[in-house]
Enzyme design. Structure first.
Site, PDB file in Angstrom:
ATOM      1  N   VAL A   1      81.252  18.427  -9.010  1.00 54.38           N
ATOM      2  CA  VAL A   1      81.119  18.223  -7.560  1.00 54.38           C
ATOM      3  C   VAL A   1      81.093  16.750  -7.185  1.00 54.38           C
ATOM      4  O   VAL A   1      80.902  15.874  -8.032  1.00 54.38           O
ATOM      5  CB  VAL A   1      79.841  18.915  -7.035  1.00 54.38           C
ATOM      6  CG1 VAL A   1      79.899  20.413  -7.305  1.00 54.38           C
ATOM      7  CG2 VAL A   1      78.593  18.311  -7.676  1.00 54.38           C
ATOM      8  N   GLU A   2      81.268  16.467  -5.891  1.00 57.43           N
ATOM      9  CA  GLU A   2      81.232  15.120  -5.304  1.00 57.43           C
ATOM     10  C   GLU A   2      82.158  14.146  -6.041  1.00 57.43           C
ATOM     11  O   GLU A   2      81.793  13.020  -6.355  1.00 57.43           O
ATOM     12  CB  GLU A   2      79.794  14.575  -5.285  1.00 57.43           C
ATOM     13  CG  GLU A   2      78.863  15.441  -4.451  1.00 57.43           C
ATOM     14  CD  GLU A   2      78.051  14.637  -3.452  1.00 57.43           C
ATOM     15  OE1 GLU A   2      78.478  13.536  -3.097  1.00 57.43           O
ATOM     16  OE2 GLU A   2      77.007  15.132  -3.032  1.00 57.43           O
ATOM     17  N   GLY A   3      83.370  14.622  -6.316  1.00 53.27           N
ATOM     18  CA  GLY A   3      84.335  13.812  -7.050  1.00 53.27           C
ATOM     19  C   GLY A   3      84.318  14.210  -8.508  1.00 53.27           C
ATOM     20  O   GLY A   3      83.429  13.798  -9.252  1.00 53.27           O
TER      21      GLY A   3
END
Length: 789
Positions: free
Chosen positions: A456-458
């Site tokens: 997640v988040e990149g």
């Protein structure tokens, strides 16, 4: 005659290099034309990503000459009295309420009373200022809360961290109108609203800027008024944490204005809006099931949903500014949430694996004494020490007002990866204890859920290969961004002057770093300066980081010179440069931690192991870069000589150092407590972790008794095995009655620790038969053993 010619030549060269108009006419303007040709076209979303956040210590590292005094004078991040009380009170209470096995196996959700406790105690409002009813906590406090909860329950940690990370609260604080803040922030702080933020969709994951979701500007009916200015929005999102239970949906979509209701521009760009989930047409959908984690996560969608313009974050002025908002807020969110959860998992791995290694016995020896296990323990301890240092220093930067875009990518990638390594090593040491799930397994869910943090988040592959150096090269370089801005300037005269200034400075910068790289290499890094206040045990590390910083800055410039815009496609070259920059940052944080903590001698094995491991990794990253550098063999040999003229100086941490780290983790003490500070450690022997802690204390007490037994066996005074050994030892007065009782307590506690959970054959419930967890040690036994300790 010859001297006159040489003097004339020097004068000509001097005029060309040091008289700006001449230099521009003969050199800079020509280079500017080439630069414009090779400069890759940057989209608006890419430009906004590059411009997001701030440059902090990463800029110093990119300079090739980091100012260590500046770093060390930054104040040590500290919690306020109120924040400490919250951690000792509500956070401790929340952790005691959590049963991750029941949450993930039976309920697939937090229990209702836990949800209510979270809301009632302001967990959703940690970042919201007190004026809106929030707690107004520091970034460090936010990190500490999430870390502690994550050591107990990944489900609860995610549920708490998301409203305090990238989402409506952060976006409203930074970009909301006063009316939006006054309405929503108090409701979010009190838990009256459960927020989520929807960005990712089936066709736009890591390439979030390519979202197909759209809104058409129009007039529509709202609250009985048929001529309200707004948008009809259509979207399809997935992987949205808290989405299934959210009451307030933050949504990212592209806005189109075909009728020109907002101006001449037809395509206005990515926009963010807050939409109550009970709005007609909003479809919250069902749930995803991310790797046996029970946090609420799912898809949502909408088709032609009309929303008024005042629902756009920032109102009418916020239309088209969504990507900029996201990039700036993402820098803060990635700096706190995921580093905190990963560090919490690593600290849990460190504390439990050290204790288990001391309590678990094979071949009549604690398994933690085996050299193979020591190797894993050293990795867990060293990684955890460095992870926590980077977590704290980065949170401190946020509290100083920074929005560290590049650093947030560094800590997101490296702390989640090191967290994965720590959990994997812990599972290897625990063996069957780790792989059999049940109420008594304190590692299994962390092992299952760590890929969520990786994704997640990149996604980590993207972050390492494209973002860290790709963004860092432009944001942190002292001249590159200035050159890009000059090349983009449409005023020819101004562009020429600005580019000349930046380019000439860039040339001097590169040559200076190249010369210092060679000098550092020839002198073994001894020319690098270290602050006088850091102590002799760390001065060499400061010097070597100065050396590698210069070499990194030099090779970064050479890479940019040779590859230009093609470096964007040379992902593995970019990744290795990013690894070096990242390790420079992690080492900086580790050295600062050691000094901020007062240079405790007991922590020195952790410091030395983590620093030596990082320096070796940096050396290998340089090697990989030079081996694969897209240049001729001669050029590669020249670059290799400049960086390593005397050969490769660094090796992996020694076995002796690894033994010292493992020994520290196997024994209760201040160093072990500092290493694992901030996680939830229950005291009750009814809890698996509490039972393990008490068994460790008892093992320490019983070691002297066991040593006497082994000595008596060697001399033949007592038998070697079985109950006869204990009876004979008591009869021969090798041990006392009190020591016999301690041995019995140790046997009971050890069995309680090593037992794993078992279930009915069909894993279904049976009347009067529940999942059998490991037997509990009697509280009075554990207390007696602890008292003896």
């Amino acid at each position: 005659m010859i001297s006159s010619l040489l003097l004339t030549l020097v004068l000509i060269v001097g005029v060309i290099l040091f008289v700006p108009p001449v230099r521009r006419a003969l050199i800079s303007n020509r280079v500017l034309k080439i630069f414009r040709k090779i400069l890759p076209k940057v989209s608006q979303t890419e430009q906004e990503a590059l411009d997001a956040g701030t440059v902090w210590w990463d800029g110093d590292l990119f300079s090739g000459r980091p100012n260590w005094n500046k770093l060390l004078t930054y104040p040590k991040p500290k919690l306020s009295a109120e924040e400490k009380a919250f951690l000792a009170g509500p956070v401790e209470q929340l952790c005691a309420m959590l049963d991750e096995w029941r949450i993930t196996r039976e309920l697939y959700d937090l229990p209702p009373e836990v949800w209510q406790f979270i809301k009632d105690n302001g967990f959703f409002g940690m970042i919201i200022p007190k004026q809106y009813g929030g707690r107004g906590f520091s970034a460090l406090a936010h990190s500490e809360v999430v870390m502690k909860i994550s050591s107990r329950s990944g489900t609860a940690a995610v549920s708490v961290m998301v409203p305090n990370s990238l989402g409506p609260s952060e976006l409203l604080l930074q970009y909301g109108t006063e009316e939006q803040k006054d309405h929503y922030l108090p409701r979010l702080a009190k838990g009256l609203e459960v927020p989520c933020f929807a960005l990712t969709g089936p066709d736009a994951g890591s390439d979030a800027g390519a979202i197909p979701d759209y809104g058409i500007v129009c007039h529509g009916e709202f609250n009985g008024d048929e001529h309200v200015l707004g948008m009809r929005v259509t979207w399809e999102k997935r992987y949205i944490t808290l989405g299934p239970v959210a009451t307030l949906l933050g949504l990212a979509f592209k806005v189109h204005d075909p009728d020109g209701l907002l101006g001449d521009e037809k395509d206005l760009g990515i926009t963010l809006a807050l939409i109550p989930t009970n709005t007609p047409g909003v479809n919250i959908g069902r749930r995803h099931f991310p790797l046996d984690a029970a946090f609420q996560n799912g898809p949502n969608s909408g088709n032609d949903v009309f929303i008024p313009m005042e629902w756009v974050i920032g109102g009418l002025e916020g239309v088209g500014g969504g990507w900029r908002m996201l990039m700036n807020c993402l820098a803060v969110g990635r700096s706190i949430s995921l580093p905190a959860t990963s560090t919490g998992a690593a600290k849990l791995a460190a504390r439990t694996t050290g204790a288990y290694g001391r309590v678990r016995v094979q071949f009549k020896t604690s398994i933690g004494r085996f050299e193979g296990v020591e190797e894993a323990l050293a990795r867990i301890g060293g990684n955890t020490y460095m992870m926590d240092a980077a977590r704290v220093m980065t949170a401190g930067a946020v509290d100083l007002g920074e929005k560290p875009a590049v650093i947030s990518a560094i800590v997101k990638y490296h702390l989640t990866e090191r967290g994965r390594q720590a959990i994997n090593d812990a599972m290897d040491v625990h063996g069957g204890k780790g792989i059999c799930l049940g109420p008594g397994n304190y590692l299994g869910r962390h092992y299952q859920q760590i890929p969520v943090s990786i994704t997640v988040e990149g996604a980590n592959i993207l972050t390492r290969n494209m973002i860290i150096f790709g963004q860092g090269a432009i944001r942190c370089h002292p001249y590159l961004l200035k050159e890009i801005h000059a090349a983009s300037d449409t005023d020819a005269t101004r562009a020429s002057v600005q580019f000349d200034q930046a380019f000439s400075g860039h040339v001097i910068f590169t040559l200076g770093n190249g010369l210092r790289t060679l000098l550092h290499g020839l002198t073994g890094g001894t020319l690098g300066s270290a602050p006088g206040s850091v102590g002799p045990e760390t001065q060499r590390y400061y010097s070597q980081l100065m050396r590698f910083s210069a070499a990194f800055a030099f090779l970064a410039d050479i890479s940019l010179l040779i590859l230009g815009g093609a470096l964007k496609r040379k992902e593995r070259i970019s990744a290795r440069l990013g690894d070096i920059l990242s390790l420079l940052y992690l080492c900086s944080a580790t050295l600062k931690r050691y000094k901020d903590d007062g240079r405790p001698a007991a922590d020195s094995p952790l410091l030395h192991w983590s620093m030596q491991d990082a320096l070796y990794r940096m050396q290998q990253a340089f090697e990989g870069l030079l081996d694969n550098f897209p240049a001729s063999g001669i050029a590669r040999r020249v670059l290799r000589f400049m960086v390593f003229p005397l050969g490769k100086p660094f090796s992996q941490p020694s076995d002796k150092l690894g033994h010292e780290v493992a020994t520290l983790m196997l024994s209760p003490g201040e160093a072990r407590d500092r290493l694992t500070a901030g996680i939830y450690v229950p005291a009750s022997a009814d809890e698996p972790l509490g039972r393990l802690e008490q068994a460790l204390q008892c093992a320490m007490v019983c070691e002297a008794v066991e040593a006497k037994l082994r000595a008596a066996v060697k001399t033949g005074r007592i038998p070697a095995q079985g109950d006869e050994r204990i009876a004979a030892a008591l009869k021969q007065r090798v041990i006392t009655t009190a020591e016999l009782e301690l041995m019995g307590e140790m046997k009971s506690l050890r069995r309680g620790v090593i037992m794993v959970d078992d279930f009915p054959r069909d894993f279904g419930p049976e009347p009067g038969d529940e999942a059998a967890s490991a037997p509990d040690a009697a509280p009075e036994q554990a207390n007696a053993c602890t008292a003896s300790a």
